[in-house]
Design a protein around this motif. Structure first.
Motif, short mmCIF file in Angstrom:
data_model
loop_
_atom_site.label_atom_id
_atom_site.label_comp_id
_atom_site.label_asym_id
_atom_site.label_seq_id
_atom_site.Cartn_x
_atom_site.Cartn_y
_atom_site.Cartn_z
N ALA A 8 0.80 -1.33 -0.04
CA ALA A 8 -0.03 0.00 0.09
C ALA A 8 0.87 1.41 -0.17
O ALA A 8 0.49 2.32 -0.50
N ALA A 9 1.80 1.09 0.73
CA ALA A 9 2.73 2.50 0.83
C ALA A 9 4.22 2.00 1.11
O ALA A 9 4.63 1.22 1.61
N THR A 10 5.32 3.01 0.85
CA THR A 10 6.42 3.05 0.92
C THR A 10 6.98 4.38 2.02
O THR A 10 6.57 5.23 1.58
N VAL A 11 7.83 3.95 2.80
CA VAL A 11 8.39 5.02 3.85
C VAL A 11 9.83 5.00 3.49
O VAL A 11 10.74 4.16 3.91
N LEU A 12 10.47 5.94 2.98
CA LEU A 12 11.84 6.00 2.82
C LEU A 12 12.49 7.55 3.58
O LEU A 12 11.95 8.40 3.57
N LEU A 13 13.33 6.87 4.42
CA LEU A 13 14.11 7.78 5.24
C LEU A 13 15.74 8.30 4.66
O LEU A 13 16.50 7.29 4.43
N GLY A 14 15.93 9.28 4.32
CA GLY A 14 17.21 9.87 4.10
C GLY A 14 18.31 9.62 5.20
O GLY A 14 18.12 10.95 5.71
N ARG A 15 19.14 8.91 5.19
CA ARG A 15 19.96 8.79 6.35
C ARG A 15 20.99 9.89 5.69
O ARG A 15 21.95 10.25 6.65
N GLU A 16 21.70 9.60 4.64
CA GLU A 16 22.91 10.18 4.01
C GLU A 16 22.46 10.53 2.65
O GLU A 16 22.53 9.68 1.80
N THR A 17 22.34 12.08 2.33
CA THR A 17 21.88 12.48 1.01
C THR A 17 22.99 13.32 0.33
O THR A 17 23.82 13.89 1.03
N PRO A 18 22.94 13.37 -0.89
CA PRO A 18 24.29 13.81 -1.89
C PRO A 18 23.97 15.53 -1.77
O PRO A 18 24.93 15.98 -2.44
N GLY A 19 22.92 15.74 -1.26
CA GLY A 19 22.65 17.47 -1.33
C GLY A 19 21.67 17.57 -2.40
O GLY A 19 20.93 17.08 -3.01
N PRO A 20 20.99 19.08 -1.72
CA PRO A 20 19.77 19.48 -2.74
C PRO A 20 20.20 19.48 -4.20
O PRO A 20 21.02 19.85 -4.59
N GLY A 21 19.19 18.94 -4.69
CA GLY A 21 19.31 18.81 -6.25
C GLY A 21 19.66 17.77 -6.81
O GLY A 21 19.85 17.54 -8.07
N ARG A 22 20.36 16.63 -6.05
CA ARG A 22 20.94 15.71 -6.41
C ARG A 22 20.28 14.34 -5.96
O ARG A 22 19.89 14.40 -4.76
N GLY A 23 20.10 13.39 -6.84
CA GLY A 23 19.29 12.28 -6.38
C GLY A 23 17.75 12.36 -5.99
O GLY A 23 17.30 11.79 -5.27
N ASN A 24 17.28 13.41 -6.70
CA ASN A 24 16.12 13.66 -6.56
C ASN A 24 14.89 12.39 -6.80
O ASN A 24 15.22 11.72 -7.32
N THR A 25 13.68 12.50 -6.41
CA THR A 25 12.82 11.55 -6.55
C THR A 25 11.49 12.24 -7.07
O THR A 25 11.03 13.27 -6.35
N LEU A 26 10.87 11.79 -8.16
CA LEU A 26 9.82 12.35 -8.72
C LEU A 26 8.58 11.32 -8.49
O LEU A 26 8.64 10.32 -8.46
N PHE A 27 7.47 12.25 -8.32
CA PHE A 27 6.30 11.23 -7.97
C PHE A 27 4.98 12.00 -8.97
O PHE A 27 5.06 12.92 -9.36
N ALA A 28 4.26 10.98 -9.26
CA ALA A 28 3.05 11.05 -10.25
C ALA A 28 1.79 10.74 -9.72
O ALA A 28 1.66 9.66 -9.09
N ASN A 29 0.93 11.25 -9.78
CA ASN A 29 -0.61 11.21 -9.51
C ASN A 29 -1.45 10.38 -10.33
O ASN A 29 -1.63 10.96 -11.47
N MET A 30 -1.61 9.13 -10.23
CA MET A 30 -2.41 8.22 -11.06
C MET A 30 -3.95 8.68 -11.13
O MET A 30 -4.72 8.14 -11.68
N ASN A 31 -4.31 9.23 -10.02
CA ASN A 31 -5.67 9.44 -9.57
C ASN A 31 -6.32 10.49 -10.86
O ASN A 31 -7.52 10.37 -11.25
N THR A 32 -5.56 11.36 -11.48
CA THR A 32 -5.83 12.09 -12.63
C THR A 32 -5.97 11.62 -13.95
O THR A 32 -6.46 12.32 -14.85
N VAL A 33 -5.59 10.42 -14.05
CA VAL A 33 -5.40 9.94 -15.61
C VAL A 33 -6.72 9.21 -16.35
O VAL A 33 -6.68 9.57 -17.30
N LEU A 34 -7.27 8.70 -15.44
CA LEU A 34 -8.54 8.03 -16.10
C LEU A 34 -9.51 9.22 -16.57
O LEU A 34 -9.91 8.85 -17.88
N PRO A 35 -9.89 10.24 -16.12
CA PRO A 35 -10.64 11.21 -16.57
C PRO A 35 -10.18 11.90 -17.82
O PRO A 35 -10.96 12.46 -18.46
N ARG A 36 -9.07 11.70 -17.92
CA ARG A 36 -8.25 12.48 -19.16
C ARG A 36 -8.11 11.50 -20.40
O ARG A 36 -7.47 11.85 -21.41
N LEU A 37 -8.44 10.28 -20.25
CA LEU A 37 -8.27 9.46 -21.28
C LEU A 37 -9.72 9.47 -22.14
O LEU A 37 -10.51 9.80 -21.88
#
Length: 293
Positions: free
Chosen positions: A120-149
């Motif tokens: 159902a869910a993923t919980v990710l904790l950044g223990r040691e990160t490479p700094g702002p703007g590096r190693g970003n994670t992008l997320f997309a909302n699938m709830n909006t797809v069906l009404p636009r098909l």
């Protein structure tokens, strides 16, 4: 923009136009101490699909697991060969060049959708990160797809079965371009409704992703590819995504039932990145009412 929350002292600020919010004033430990706070967080999670908690570096691995268990049973990854903590319930995603090179995740997907019962869910904790703007994670909302098909695609998907396979993940881990131990077993493909009912919001959402979804039961892989691509293209439009820039101690949790995500790679190859990941078990995907739309 601040969104009112149910618990005094807790504020929620939207991060993206289509999904994502930061929870301010409370953290993971507060949710473990207070059922009221946990309920408020769960409500915001159902609304925003991706939640950010800053400054959680002091949370122990055991607390990380306990927090995740508020959303479902925490189980080991069925194919992971990576190091783990807390009896296999936390996966270590570790990149320490040049001796340790992590496997790539720069593809749009929903976690472990090839399982009979995806998380159902993923919980990710950044223990040691490479700094702002590096190693970003992008997320997309699938709830909006069906009404636009187009209606033709919508009619097809409402009765279609989508097949999900771990084959690409199997080949990724066994490719030799990372130091992940080889996966020895490839599980059989699994069929899920192409449109599933979200078991919390009760809304229909397309449950298809371009990495694990191979084809629809009614079509060949070649015939299925254009529709899978159309779904993905709608989902990842910039206005429908949120990009997270990691800081040490960030916790980001996302809803695998109604989002996809993509881990940017190539901008931190010479830097250290250490993440702790848990997943909360879900339910077998189902479509409650084919006339929902």
């Amino acid at each position: 923009v601040c969104v009112p929350a149910a618990k005094r002292g807790m504020r929620v600020t939207k991060l993206g136009q289509a999904l994502g919010a930061e929870v301010i004033g409370v953290g993971l430990r507060d949710a473990l101490r207070s059922g009221r706070i946990a309920t408020a967080i769960a409500s915001e999670f159902a609304t925003h699909h991706v939640l950010l908690f800053r400054g959680q570096g002091g949370v122990s691995p055991e607390e990380h697991v306990q927090f995740t268990e508020l959303f479902g049973r925490v189980e080991p990854h069925p194919l992971s060969t990576r190091p783990t903590l807390v009896d296999g319930r936390i996966i270590l995603l570790e990149h320490r060049p040049p001796s340790k090179v992590a496997a790539r995740n720069d593809f749009w997907h929903s976690d472990i959708s090839f399982s009979e019962i995806p998380p159902a869910a993923t919980v990710l904790l950044g223990r040691e990160t490479p700094g702002p703007g590096r190693g970003n994670t992008l997320f997309a909302n699938m709830n909006t797809v069906l009404p636009r098909l187009p209606q033709e695609d919508l009619d097809f998907l409402m009765s279609a079965t989508a097949w999900h396979s771990a084959e690409r993940l199997y080949h990724r881990n066994n490719s030799g371009d990372n130091d992940e131990p080889a996966v020895g077993h490839l599980p059989p493909p699994v069929g899920h409704p192409a449109v599933r009912t979200h078991d919390v919001t009760r809304k229909p959402v397309v449950f298809v992703n371009p990495y694990f979804t191979t084809h629809f039961n009614e079509l060949s892989a070649e015939q299925s590819a254009p529709l899978i691509e159309r779904i993905a293209n709608l989902a990842v439009e910039p206005s429908n995504t949120y990009t997270h820039e990691w800081l040490d101690g960030d916790v980001v949790m996302w809803d695998n039932r109604c989002t996809m995500h993509y881990a940017v790679r190539g901008d931190f190859e010479d830097l250290v990145r250490v993440m702790h990941r848990t997943t909360a078990g879900g339910t077998r995907p189902f479509l409650e009412n084919r006339n929902d739309l």
